[in-house]
Scaffold this motif. Structure first.
Motif, PDB file in Angstrom:
ATOM      1  N   LEU A 244       6.860 -14.250  -5.376  1.00 24.18           N
ATOM      2  CA  LEU A 244       7.347 -13.493  -4.219  1.00 24.18           C
ATOM      3  C   LEU A 244       8.236 -12.337  -4.651  1.00 24.18           C
ATOM      4  O   LEU A 244       8.193 -11.251  -4.075  1.00 24.18           O
ATOM      5  CB  LEU A 244       8.122 -14.426  -3.292  1.00 24.18           C
ATOM      6  N   ALA A 245       9.044 -12.565  -5.683  1.00 23.08           N
ATOM      7  CA  ALA A 245       9.977 -11.538  -6.135  1.00 23.08           C
ATOM      8  C   ALA A 245       9.292 -10.477  -6.985  1.00 23.08           C
ATOM      9  O   ALA A 245       9.692  -9.310  -6.966  1.00 23.08           O
ATOM     10  CB  ALA A 245      11.119 -12.179  -6.926  1.00 23.08           C
ATOM     11  N   ILE A 246       8.261 -10.854  -7.718  1.00 23.53           N
ATOM     12  CA  ILE A 246       7.654  -9.901  -8.644  1.00 23.53           C
ATOM     13  C   ILE A 246       6.646  -8.989  -7.958  1.00 23.53           C
ATOM     14  O   ILE A 246       6.364  -7.895  -8.439  1.00 23.53           O
ATOM     15  CB  ILE A 246       6.975 -10.644  -9.824  1.00 23.53           C
ATOM     16  N   VAL A 247       6.109  -9.409  -6.804  1.00 24.06           N
ATOM     17  CA  VAL A 247       5.092  -8.606  -6.129  1.00 24.06           C
ATOM     18  C   VAL A 247       5.592  -7.218  -5.739  1.00 24.06           C
ATOM     19  O   VAL A 247       4.918  -6.212  -6.020  1.00 24.06           O
ATOM     20  CB  VAL A 247       4.535  -9.363  -4.900  1.00 24.06           C
ATOM     21  N   PRO A 248       6.768  -7.072  -5.094  1.00 23.41           N
ATOM     22  CA  PRO A 248       7.246  -5.723  -4.769  1.00 23.41           C
ATOM     23  C   PRO A 248       7.451  -4.849  -6.003  1.00 23.41           C
ATOM     24  O   PRO A 248       7.169  -3.647  -5.985  1.00 23.41           O
ATOM     25  CB  PRO A 248       8.579  -5.980  -4.049  1.00 23.41           C
ATOM     26  N   PHE A 249       7.934  -5.455  -7.087  1.00 24.05           N
ATOM     27  CA  PHE A 249       8.145  -4.708  -8.327  1.00 24.05           C
ATOM     28  C   PHE A 249       6.811  -4.184  -8.853  1.00 24.05           C
ATOM     29  O   PHE A 249       6.683  -3.011  -9.232  1.00 24.05           O
ATOM     30  CB  PHE A 249       8.816  -5.597  -9.366  1.00 24.05           C
ATOM     31  N   LEU A 250       5.805  -5.049  -8.879  1.00 24.49           N
ATOM     32  CA  LEU A 250       4.496  -4.649  -9.376  1.00 24.49           C
ATOM     33  C   LEU A 250       3.874  -3.577  -8.497  1.00 24.49           C
ATOM     34  O   LEU A 250       3.267  -2.621  -8.992  1.00 24.49           O
ATOM     35  CB  LEU A 250       3.568  -5.868  -9.457  1.00 24.49           C
ATOM     36  N   TYR A 251       4.015  -3.719  -7.194  1.00 28.65           N
ATOM     37  CA  TYR A 251       3.419  -2.751  -6.272  1.00 28.65           C
ATOM     38  C   TYR A 251       4.019  -1.356  -6.481  1.00 28.65           C
ATOM     39  O   TYR A 251       3.297  -0.363  -6.582  1.00 28.65           O
ATOM     40  CB  TYR A 251       3.630  -3.194  -4.827  1.00 28.65           C
ATOM     41  N   GLY A 252       5.352  -1.300  -6.558  1.00 25.97           N
ATOM     42  CA  GLY A 252       6.008  -0.013  -6.739  1.00 25.97           C
ATOM     43  C   GLY A 252       5.601   0.668  -8.029  1.00 25.97           C
ATOM     44  O   GLY A 252       5.373   1.885  -8.063  1.00 25.97           O
ATOM     45  N   GLY A 253       5.485  -0.116  -9.108  1.00 25.59           N
ATOM     46  CA  GLY A 253       5.142   0.480 -10.393  1.00 25.59           C
ATOM     47  C   GLY A 253       3.667   0.798 -10.540  1.00 25.59           C
ATOM     48  O   GLY A 253       3.294   1.879 -11.011  1.00 25.59           O
ATOM     49  N   LEU A 254       2.803  -0.138 -10.140  1.00 30.32           N
ATOM     50  CA  LEU A 254       1.367   0.013 -10.375  1.00 30.32           C
ATOM     51  C   LEU A 254       0.705   0.975  -9.398  1.00 30.32           C
ATOM     52  O   LEU A 254      -0.208   1.715  -9.771  1.00 30.32           O
ATOM     53  CB  LEU A 254       0.687  -1.361 -10.280  1.00 30.32           C
ATOM     54  N   VAL A 255       1.142   0.946  -8.143  1.00 29.12           N
ATOM     55  CA  VAL A 255       0.495   1.760  -7.108  1.00 29.12           C
ATOM     56  C   VAL A 255       1.203   3.094  -6.920  1.00 29.12           C
ATOM     57  O   VAL A 255       0.563   4.154  -6.907  1.00 29.12           O
ATOM     58  CB  VAL A 255       0.437   0.990  -5.770  1.00 29.12           C
ATOM     59  N   ASN A 256       2.511   3.069  -6.792  1.00 30.52           N
ATOM     60  CA  ASN A 256       3.246   4.289  -6.468  1.00 30.52           C
ATOM     61  C   ASN A 256       3.574   5.146  -7.688  1.00 30.52           C
ATOM     62  O   ASN A 256       3.421   6.371  -7.654  1.00 30.52           O
ATOM     63  CB  ASN A 256       4.543   3.946  -5.732  1.00 30.52           C
ATOM     64  N   GLU A 257       4.053   4.527  -8.758  1.00 27.52           N
ATOM     65  CA  GLU A 257       4.503   5.299  -9.917  1.00 27.52           C
ATOM     66  C   GLU A 257       3.378   5.576 -10.914  1.00 27.52           C
ATOM     67  O   GLU A 257       3.017   6.717 -11.167  1.00 27.52           O
ATOM     68  CB  GLU A 257       5.655   4.563 -10.601  1.00 27.52           C
ATOM     69  N   LEU A 258       2.809   4.525 -11.500  1.00 25.76           N
ATOM     70  CA  LEU A 258       1.781   4.699 -12.521  1.00 25.76           C
ATOM     71  C   LEU A 258       0.415   5.017 -11.935  1.00 25.76           C
ATOM     72  O   LEU A 258      -0.441   5.589 -12.625  1.00 25.76           O
ATOM     73  CB  LEU A 258       1.697   3.428 -13.382  1.00 25.76           C
ATOM     74  N   GLN A 259       0.177   4.587 -10.700  1.00 27.67           N
ATOM     75  CA  GLN A 259      -1.090   4.815 -10.010  1.00 27.67           C
ATOM     76  C   GLN A 259      -2.287   4.264 -10.782  1.00 27.67           C
ATOM     77  O   GLN A 259      -3.367   4.854 -10.812  1.00 27.67           O
ATOM     78  CB  GLN A 259      -1.278   6.316  -9.726  1.00 27.67           C
ATOM     79  N   TRP A 260      -2.080   3.120 -11.389  1.00 30.51           N
ATOM     80  CA  TRP A 260      -3.170   2.433 -12.073  1.00 30.51           C
ATOM     81  C   TRP A 260      -4.091   1.734 -11.077  1.00 30.51           C
ATOM     82  O   TRP A 260      -5.275   1.553 -11.346  1.00 30.51           O
ATOM     83  CB  TRP A 260      -2.612   1.403 -13.059  1.00 30.51           C
ATOM     84  N   LEU A 261      -3.536   1.315  -9.934  1.00 20.97           N
ATOM     85  CA  LEU A 261      -4.314   0.650  -8.893  1.00 20.97           C
ATOM     86  C   LEU A 261      -4.052   1.343  -7.567  1.00 20.97           C
ATOM     87  O   LEU A 261      -3.006   1.960  -7.363  1.00 20.97           O
ATOM     88  CB  LEU A 261      -3.924  -0.824  -8.763  1.00 20.97           C
ATOM     89  N   ASN A 262      -5.020   1.222  -6.638  1.00 19.51           N
ATOM     90  CA  ASN A 262      -4.745   1.644  -5.273  1.00 19.51           C
ATOM     91  C   ASN A 262      -4.286   0.434  -4.465  1.00 19.51           C
ATOM     92  O   ASN A 262      -4.299  -0.701  -4.967  1.00 19.51           O
ATOM     93  CB  ASN A 262      -5.969   2.315  -4.638  1.00 19.51           C
ATOM     94  N   SER A 263      -3.887   0.641  -3.235  1.00 18.56           N
ATOM     95  CA  SER A 263      -3.329  -0.438  -2.423  1.00 18.56           C
ATOM     96  C   SER A 263      -4.324  -1.567  -2.222  1.00 18.56           C
ATOM     97  O   SER A 263      -3.974  -2.759  -2.269  1.00 18.56           O
ATOM     98  CB  SER A 263      -2.876   0.102  -1.066  1.00 18.56           C
ATOM     99  N   GLU A 264      -5.589  -1.224  -2.007  1.00 18.70           N
ATOM    100  CA  GLU A 264      -6.607  -2.250  -1.778  1.00 18.70           C
ATOM    101  C   GLU A 264      -6.792  -3.118  -3.020  1.00 18.70           C
ATOM    102  O   GLU A 264      -6.899  -4.347  -2.927  1.00 18.70           O
ATOM    103  CB  GLU A 264      -7.931  -1.592  -1.398  1.00 18.70           C
ATOM    104  N   GLN A 265      -6.827  -2.490  -4.180  1.00 25.58           N
ATOM    105  CA  GLN A 265      -6.974  -3.253  -5.423  1.00 25.58           C
ATOM    106  C   GLN A 265      -5.777  -4.168  -5.651  1.00 25.58           C
ATOM    107  O   GLN A 265      -5.932  -5.295  -6.124  1.00 25.58           O
ATOM    108  CB  GLN A 265      -7.136  -2.291  -6.605  1.00 25.58           C
ATOM    109  N   PHE A 266      -4.592  -3.684  -5.312  1.00 29.17           N
ATOM    110  CA  PHE A 266      -3.403  -4.507  -5.511  1.00 29.17           C
ATOM    111  C   PHE A 266      -3.427  -5.726  -4.602  1.00 29.17           C
ATOM    112  O   PHE A 266      -3.095  -6.839  -5.025  1.00 29.17           O
ATOM    113  CB  PHE A 266      -2.135  -3.694  -5.256  1.00 29.17           C
TER     114      PHE A 266
END
Length: 402
Positions: A244-266
């Motif tokens: 629960l705690a790590i999901v927001p961290f991963l979303y911010g980094g992977l989708v918003n900052e690094l853009q390795w994934l889009n929202s649907e993939q996440f």
């Protein structure tokens, strides 16, 4: 079993534990294969199996392990598994349990990642997750209930801490390490006054909080694998609590900052974590596979789990040695109570995201009722399997556009 035993390999004069290292490793391999429900359910399974039914681990050792897992960053269930391996078999036991516990789920997410890449997504997963997510809520609610009943008791202070911790978790949708630490200090001050505590005995802990700085080295190599290692290393070193705690961290980094994934993939990656057994954080393997194939999956997983391994085995000797000091014991009690409150709050937070309509609410309530009625006679994996099949039938009816 002796109370709070030290690892047998450090004190060979002690009587051997009532189980072999191989038995403990096999147990965690099985738990990693069939243990559904995420960290809240998994820590409940460990208590039920290792403490209550088999008597391999003492109640005090379990509480120490749970407290240490909450105090240190990283995935809760994995850290507790590492500590359970450490109790009687030291670093070797901790290493082996830490390796085998997430292994089955890691192999599963590799297969799902391959399918996801080949077929361009997993549309059927929406149908399965529709009911499996609700079933998981029922499972973790049952585990939370049992932990609460067996730990809190009739102590008014414990209940106050429990309620506050649960409420804060629900409101903020995250676990607050400061609150958990404050609960430990409060119980220490109330139940074991400072005059009974010798601060110098815990001075060795002072070095532990500085370890996360090792994971904060600036990235100088543009290589993708190094980027993966540093990003997920930070996730494992700085995020406290469960998936629960790590999901927001991963979303911010992977989708918003690094853009390795889009929202649907996440969202699909989180769904994969929920329908596979073992630690929810194993979703990092799926994400790593999407970003850089097999090598990315391995690097992301190792980077995420390495900090929690170090944060468990390094302070473990001090927990074992000084855990029975009145001040330390009171502090651990407070931390444990606050942690259970946070777990209960997490049930509510996850429930708001998974119980989206009447059918999912019914599935969750029926799951909880079945577990309360049949107790140990109804295996959770069977419930999850039936729920998944039910989702394939119900979801098209409630979502005609599928």
């Amino acid at each position: 079993m002796a109370e709070a035993p030290l690892p047998a390999n450090q004190h060979p004069e002690l009587s051997p534990p009532p189980y072999s290292l191989g038995q403990m490793v096999l147990y965690f391999l099985k738990l990693g294969t069939w243990g559904f429900g995420g960290p809240i359910a998994l820590v409940g399974y460990m208590k039920r199996d290792l403490v209550e039914e088999r008597g391999w681990i003492s109640e005090s050792d379990y509480k120490e392990g749970l407290s240490l897992a909450q105090l240190a960053p990283g995935p809760l269930a994995e850290q507790l598994a590492i500590y359970m391996g450490y109790v009687h078999y030291g670093t070797l036991g901790a290493t082996l349990t830490g390796l085998v516990f997430p292994l089955p789920a890691f192999l599963m997410v590799l297969g799902l990642g391959w399918a996801y890449t080949i077929y361009g997504g997993l549309p059927w997963m929406q149908a399965i997750f529709y009911t499996v997510g609700a079933t998981v809520i029922g499972i973790i609610a049952n585990s939370s209930y049992k932990l609460t009943v067996k730990t809190i008791g009739q102590d008014w202070l414990f209940w106050a801490i429990y309620i506050v911790s649960a409420a804060v978790t629900v409101i903020t949708e995250s676990e607050k390490i400061a609150l958990i630490l404050a609960a430990g200090v409060l119980v220490w001050l109330v139940k074991a006054p400072p005059k009974q505590w010798r601060p110098k005995r815990l001075s060795s802990f002072a070095a532990v909080p500085f370890l996360p700085t090792l994971m904060a080295v600036p990235v100088t190599d543009p290589g993708i694998l190094w980027q993966i290692f540093t990003f997920f290393g930070k996730a494992g070193a700085f995020v406290f609590g469960s998936g629960l705690a790590i999901v927001p961290f991963l979303y911010g980094g992977l989708v918003n900052e690094l853009q390795w994934l889009n929202s649907e993939q996440f969202v699909d990656a989180v769904a994969v974590a929920m329908i596979t057994p073992g630690p929810i954080v194993i979703t990092v393997g799926f994400i790593g596979f999407l970003v850089a194939g097999l090598a990315g999956a391995i690097v992301a997983t190792l980077a995420t789990f390495l900090p929690c391994y170090l944060f468990t085995i390094i302070p473990a000797p001090y927990f074992k040695k000084h855990g029975k000091q009145p001040g330390v014991a009171a502090f651990v009690e407070g931390v444990t109570v606050a942690a259970i409150g946070a777990i209960t709050g997490a049930v509510v937070v996850l429930g708001k995201r998974s119980l989206v309509d009447i059918p999912t609410v019914i599935v969750a309530v029926v799951t909880l009722a079945l577990l309360l009625i049949f107790k140990k006679k109804l295996p959770e994996p069977l419930i999850v399997l039936v729920s998944a099949l039910l989702g394939l039938v119900i979801y098209p009816l409630t979502h005609p556009a599928l």
